[in-house]
Structure formats: C-alpha cells, structure tokens
Design an enzyme around this catalytic site. Structure first.
Site, short mmCIF file in Angstrom:
data_model
loop_
_atom_site.label_atom_id
_atom_site.label_comp_id
_atom_site.label_asym_id
_atom_site.label_seq_id
_atom_site.Cartn_x
_atom_site.Cartn_y
_atom_site.Cartn_z
N HIS A 72 -3.51 -7.34 -11.47
CA HIS A 72 -4.68 -6.85 -11.95
C HIS A 72 -4.52 -7.10 -13.38
CE1 HIS A 72 -6.81 -4.42 -8.52
NE2 HIS A 72 -6.35 -5.70 -8.09
N TYR A 201 -13.02 3.20 -12.22
CA TYR A 201 -13.02 4.53 -12.55
C TYR A 201 -14.36 4.97 -12.87
CZ TYR A 201 -7.77 4.77 -12.46
OH TYR A 201 -6.47 4.80 -12.02
N PRO A 293 -2.93 12.04 -9.45
CA PRO A 293 -3.14 10.37 -9.27
C PRO A 293 -3.94 10.01 -10.22
CG PRO A 293 -4.23 11.56 -7.64
CD PRO A 293 -3.69 12.58 -8.37
N LYS A 297 0.50 7.36 -12.12
CA LYS A 297 2.04 7.56 -12.77
C LYS A 297 2.87 7.88 -11.82
CE LYS A 297 0.73 5.60 -15.98
NZ LYS A 297 0.91 3.93 -16.13
N TYR A 385 -1.44 2.97 -19.45
CA TYR A 385 -1.94 2.73 -18.15
C TYR A 385 -0.77 1.36 -17.45
CZ TYR A 385 -4.73 2.28 -13.78
OH TYR A 385 -5.06 2.42 -12.35
#
Length: 414
Positions: A72, A201, A293, A297, A385
């Site tokens: 991704h 998200y 979550p 991580k 991220y």
C-alpha cells in the site's frame, strides 16, 4: 534442557527472535503453550511497516510475503463526506506499508523453525522464570504431561500481556503506565473483495470506522462501539448499514457487502511497562506494551523489540560487548513511547468521544484539516505510520539494525 536464550512464546515476536538468533549463531529454545494449529490460525494484525517487511525478508521469511502481500502506498482519511489521500512514498522518500496477515507470518516462521531451526516446543506451558538475577535463570514448564526445566543464560518473554514473564519482575522493580479508552472496536471478517485499494480511516457523524483487508477476496472492517458491546446486538445487516453510513462520501463510491465469517469486540487500551529488562530476563512485544490498533503499531513494535534484542545478542557473542544488550530497554522504549503517542493521537482524532462536546468535535476536524492541507503535517503522519527508525545510537550492518548471519560475520572477519 539447556540453551543460551530461552524464549517464552511462539508468536511473531518469539519466532522472529529465534530466527534472527539462529542466523547469528546463537542457540535458543522456544516454548509455546498452544498447539501449532492454534497459533497458525490466531487472527491478529495485518499491517506491516517498511522495517518489519525488511526484517522478514532479511531473515529468509519474505518469499510468500513478497508473492502474496499487498503493498500500500498510502491511506485515505474520510470526514465531512470528503476523501483525502495520504501518499506515503511521496511524503517519506519511498516508504510503503504491506498488508500480510499475522497468521501468515507465523506460518512462514514456524516452517523455517521446524526446517533445521532451533527447537520449537508446542503445548509447552511456561510456569515460572526463576533466578532471573543470576547468571543462569531457569524456566519451569510443562510439556507432554510432565514438568521440566530449561536452564538458560538469558530469558526473553514474548508471552503477551497475560504471560508469566512479567510476573517474574520483583515488586518495586518496574512501573506500568496505562490508559483505557471509553470505547471499543467491533470487528468483522467478510468474504467480499475490498471496496477500496487502501486502508480507509473514517471519522463519521456517529463515530469511527476502518476499512482494511486481509487478501484480495477478504475484507476486514471495524466500527467504534461503546465498551461492553455484545456482538449479538449487532446482526450483520446492522453492521453493514452503520459501516456504509460512516464511510459515506459525496460521489459514486459504495461499500460492497458480503458474508460475515467472524465478529468480535476489542477494548481499546494503551499500556507500557518500564523497564523491559530485569537481570537476565527481557520482555518483548505485548509482554511489555499494548497500543490501540488505530495506528497499526502492535505487531510492528514487537518486531522492532526483537530486532534490537537480536542485534544485542549477536554483538555479545561475536565481539564480547554487552553494550547494546545493556541498553535494550532504553532503545526499545524510545520507539515504544513514540508509537504509543502516535496511536493515542490517531485514536483521539478519529473517534467520537462519549463525553465530548461541539468544541471537541471541531478540534478533531481542525486536526484532520491540518493534516490534509499541510504537507509537513501529512509527512509527520506518514513517517509515523510507515515506521520510525530504531532509536538513535542503534545501528546494525548497513545501518539497518539487523544482526549479521554467522556466515556474513565470518566473511567480514577473515
């Protein structure tokens, strides 16, 4: 039994540590309380940072990952019915993330371990770690119906938040920091192709939602729900309707629906134990820290922990220097706290706060607007991220922080 490093726990952290130690010429034994079938089907995380992918490749566990993992190049943030793409390679100098289920990582590492690797004992329940302050700690465990002992030079607890390793820390030798969030995640697995190419998200009017995937044909989705939620109160149609509402945007995008194969509720918590070492006992992964979550991580922190540990052991047994091993807790916790901070910030920004008011809601939108309108703000999110580097001062070959293979070390010293 006798070994150099006794590893409690046969999840990704314990198995990867064993693999790294084996390639560095350091012997070890892994004790796993569950059956092989159980650990290979245990559903957990699936988003891998760039450093995690690199570590798996470097230890020989990258073949299926490269063939089946979904690379991704960013994530999508949704709020106010708008879509905003965060481009990781552009913002980080080329870094990406990969979707590859933890169950598959475990299968790959188990296969490597059983094919000429160090001993891996399934259904070997660790009971206690004794004499961790001494030069020869002992792990008592039950295997094949009888109690046995594993004498070690070192013990590493990779046995999760409810394991026995942390209990071996004497009272007063450590401190825990915790924060419980006033909401949980209702998660589903569904036999339906993902409705989008990357993770989404969403900060919807009634709360948070996440669209993820496990494969090109299996979707993984989450809804923010109150603590104490019973999955029985959320029949499939209600779940899909609420997901569709929270992901809604202006335009022609729609959420694809399919058969739900699993459903669960996960409380949200941040927790860190300091230090991560007592005597000759080390903690790694969930045995030392838990993050919500939202920032993806948990698994990645476990991997970074064992990368540091493996490098420390490799240096000790190749050069005689214990400096890296002595500083393990310092190095690991620096990254743990940064990941905890990032996970906390993402969680607070994207979830509807049960006690929040209009001001809190506007603050969340302001944070989201800043990230989507400012390249530096977006770059900060992308850097966290895709994975922050290991702590300053920690360096392995080529700056990767990885232990050398025994063959590579021999070639270098000829």
């Amino acid at each position: 039994m006798r070994t150099t490093v006794g590893i409690i726990g046969g999840g990704p952290a314990g198995l990867l540590l064993a693999r790294l130690l084996h390639r560095s010429g350091v012997d070890c034994v892994v004790l796993e309380s569950r059956t092989r079938a159980y650990v290979e089907r245990r559903q957990r995380a699936g988003m891998l940072e760039q450093g995690t992918v690199d570590a798996l490749r470097a230890c020989g566990a990258g073949a299926r990952l490269d063939a089946e993992g979904l690379v991704h190049h960013g994530i999508e943030l949704r709020f106010d019915r708008e879509r905003h793409h965060i481009d990781f390679p552009v913002l980080t100098g080329g870094r990406t993330v990969t979707i590859y289920a933890q169950t598959e990582i475990v299968k790959d590492l188990v296969a490597l371990q059983l094919d000429g690797g160090p001993p891996l004992l399934f259904e070997a329940e660790a009971l206690a770690v004794e004499k961790p302050e001494s030069g020869s700690p002992v792990v008592r465990f039950v295997h094949e119906g009888r109690e046995r002992t594993l004498s070690c030079d070192w013990v590493v607890g990779c046995d999760g938040s409810h394991g026995i390793a942390r209990a071996a820390f004497p009272a007063g030798t450590g401190r825990s920091y915790a924060h419980d969030y006033p909401y949980s995640w209702l998660g589903i697995l569904a036999d339906v192709p993902p409705s989008c190419e990357e993770l989404v998200y969403a900060r919807g009017a009634t709360g948070f939602a996440l669209h993820s995937m496990r494969s090109p044909s299996v979707s993984r989705l989450y809804l923010q729900v109150p603590n104490g939620t019973d999955t029985a109160d959320w029949p499939d149609e209600r779940v899909w309707d609420e997901l569709a509402a929270r992901f809604a945007v202006d335009g022609d995008w729609q959420l694809e629906r399919g058969p739900v194969t699993a459903k669960s509720v996960t409380p949200m918590r941040s927790w860190v134990h300091e230090p991560m070492r007592h005597g000759r006992l080390f903690l790694a992964g969930d045995a030392a820290h838990i993050v919500p979550p939202t920032g993806a991580k948990g698994l990645n922190l476990a991997v970074s922990d064992v990368r540091v540990l493996a490098r420390g052991f490799a240096e000790l047994y190749s050069t005689g220097s214990g400096e890296l091993l002595d500083r393990y807790s310092e190095f690991a916790l620096e990254r743990v706290w940064q990941a905890t901070r990032f996970s906390y910030d993402m969680t607070r920004m994207l979830h509807a706060q049960p006690d929040g008011d209009a001001f809190e809601h506007r603050m969340q939108l302001a944070r989201l607007r800043r990230i989507t309108a400012s390249r530096p703000a977006a770059a900060e999110l992308a850097a966290n991220y895709t994975g922050l580097p290991l702590a300053p001062g920690f360096a392995g070959p080529a700056g990767r922080g990885e232990p050398e293979d025994a063959e590579a070390r021999a070639a270098r010293t000829r």
